[in-house]
Write an enzyme that holds these catalytic residues in place. Structure first.
Site, mmCIF file in Angstrom:
data_model
loop_
_atom_site.group_PDB
_atom_site.id
_atom_site.type_symbol
_atom_site.label_atom_id
_atom_site.label_comp_id
_atom_site.label_asym_id
_atom_site.label_seq_id
_atom_site.Cartn_x
_atom_site.Cartn_y
_atom_site.Cartn_z
ATOM 1 N N SER A 1 -0.965 -1.877 -5.022
ATOM 2 C CA SER A 1 0.222 -2.711 -5.003
ATOM 3 C C SER A 1 1.167 -2.292 -6.116
ATOM 4 C CB SER A 1 -0.205 -4.169 -5.203
ATOM 5 O OG SER A 1 0.767 -4.878 -5.934
ATOM 6 N N LYS A 2 2.452 -2.432 -5.815
ATOM 7 C CA LYS A 2 3.447 -2.036 -6.811
ATOM 8 C C LYS A 2 3.327 -2.890 -8.068
ATOM 9 C CE LYS A 2 6.180 -0.124 -3.215
ATOM 10 N NZ LYS A 2 7.158 -0.311 -2.190
#
Ligand code: GLU
Length: 486
Positions: free
Chosen positions: A257-258
């Site tokens: 995930s960013k």
């Protein structure tokens, strides 16, 4: 006759090139090059709200940095951006409207939201319910006239065959099947602003660009039945689909995930830190694919030759930062000196360390670097008076025999002439300290190493001391003795 192989990478320019997208591009590239097919880039820029200025340029630039090339793109081909193809989409929207396979929808956002709320409260799966349901032809005409008069701009929805079955043999996952009744009802193919939705435009483009295989991330699986509906409605043959597995973060076990800010995820990050593109390319190629066997280091040419879509993995790919670091270090270690020196130069220059010692320093640390930016912290000891110590290092320096070792070694260095001060003459001096004090092994080498270099591990100790210079080494020993109160 089998169709010629044509694959595409179709980024939406909504941000920087993420590792997941880079993998999609890379596998399409490998697939095309392995089979002697065509690889093209199309820009999917119909989501104007999420459009990022410069997104396209940065995507292409980072792909080029990775060593990926392509045969067709907006740079060389007209209308390879969806925003330039609106007339084309309109033509097919009109065709479907004419055939009664699509219709104008005047339902408002408010009405949709209210319906969604009702469905949620009733525990129903949210879906669009045909607004014309149960109306006679006259009622329909009156409804449309009233809404048009009120200035409501319609969207266009595809009339979904609720009883239809949409299935394909996925190149990665095998048989996949969706029921037409389970996709949320008639869906929008053209928005109020006249732009097509992704699921509609992608079909028109893939068909007109003669795409033979769509290889993309598995977040698009649920879109595929919708796309199959459009192929069916227009009477076109669908391409083959392959959905690559999710990338998970091996640290957390969750989808990459960013928000995992500790993990580098944008190709730009690697580039800025001075990674070798070949290493990043190699690492990404093994995210969800491997050629079998134990080897993990492959050149681009080898990967093209070995690529086999039948070996695309069904289970999630683990993004393992440690593996990347290992691989990256392997590439730097084995690269020629000039390449790594060039890579390290800007970092040294920025830190004001591009001195006459620079080449020697890069040579010294090349075997342990995984990215060129590390050259700065690694060479701190050559430019700073007293390196900061970690807890583990402090513990070593609290040892009882440490002052004896440091004092004795300092005296040895002081006794050396500048002429004698050569790498090969330093080790015998350490041995002399051992003889004199009876202290040996770790108790002998570790305090000297930490005192002069500020690190517990590092390049050859005599080389480090030589490069640091006699004066500076003595100064470091002095500083350390003072710091430990002796
Ligand atoms: N523009 C889509 C994306 O960036 C492409 C999806 C596709 O390959 O069909 O996710």
């Amino acid at each position: 006759m089998t169709k010629p192989i044509r694959v595409r990478y179709a980024p939406s320019p909504t941000g920087l090139l993420h590792i997941g997208n880079a993998r999609t591009a890379l596998f399409n590239y490998l697939y095309a090059r392995h089979h002697g097919g065509t690889f093209l880039i199309r820009i999917e820029d119909t989501d104007r709200k999420r459009h990022v200025e410069d997104g396209e340029r940065s995507q292409l630039e980072n792909l080029r940095w990775l060593g990926i090339d392509w045969d067709e793109s907006p740079e060389t081909h007209e209308q390879y951006r969806q925003s330039e193809r609106l007339e084309i989409y309109q033509q097919y929207v009109d065709e479907l409207l004419e055939k009664g396979l699509a219709y104008k929808s005047y339902v408002t956002e408010e009405e949709l939201a209210a319906e969604r709320e009702r469905q949620e409260a009733a525990g129903e799966t949210p879906r669009y319910i045909n607004e014309y349901l149960g109306m006679s032809d006259e009622e329909k005409a009156a409804y449309v006239a009233e809404r048009e008069a009120a200035g409501i701009v319609p969207t266009v929805r595809l009339a979904v065959d609720e009883a239809g079955i949409y299935k394909w043999t996925d190149m990665v996952k095998g048989e996949i099947e969706f029921e037409g009744g389970n996709i949320g009802g008639d869906w929008v193919i053209q928005k109020k602003d006249g732009y097509p939705t992704y699921n509609f435009a992608v079909v028109i483009d893939d068909h007109l660009m003669a795409i033979s295989h769509v290889i993309r991330g598995d977040d698009h699986i649920a879109n595929t039945p919708k796309q199959l509906m459009v192929y069916e409605a227009l009477g076109w043959e669908a391409p083959a689909f392959g959905h690559m597995t999710l990338i998970i973060n091996s640290e957390t076990g969750k989808k990459l995930s960013k928000r995992d800010t500790n993990t580098l995820q944008f190709i730009e990050d690697y580039r800025k830190k001075g990674y070798l593109p070949e290493a990043v390319f190699n690492f990404i190629a093994l995210l969800g694919w491997n050629p079998g066997g134990e080897d993990e280091i492959f050149s681009r040419e080898e990967l093209i030759q070995l690529f086999d879509e039948n070996r695309l993995s069904k289970s999630p790919a683990a993004f393992d930062q440690k593996k990347l670091d290992w691989m990256s270090n392997d590439y730097i270690k084995n690269a020629d000196f000039a390449t790594i020196f060039e890579l390290a130069k800007p970092f040294l220059a920025e830190a004001g360390r591009l001195t006459d010692k620079a080449e020697k320093l890069v040579e010294l640390y090349k075997p342990q670097m995984k990215a060129a930016d590390e050259i700065v912290p690694l060479t701190d000891l050559f430019f700073e008076d007293f390196p900061a110590l970690t807890e583990a290092e402090k513990e070593v320096m609290a040892g009882e025999t440490v002052p004896t070792v440091l004092t004795a070694f300092k005296e040895k260095l002081e006794a050396m002439t500048e002429e004698d001060f050569k790498s090969e003459n330093i080790f015998p001096q350490i041995k002399a300290v051992q003889k004199e004090t009876g202290i040996k092994g770790k108790n002998l080498f570790m305090p000297i190493r930490i005192a002069v270099s500020g690190e517990m591990h590092g390049p050859e100790l005599p080389d480090t001391i030589y490069l640091l210079g006699r004066e500076k080494s003595i100064q470091h020993l002095d500083n350390m003795l003072a710091a430990i109160g002796k």
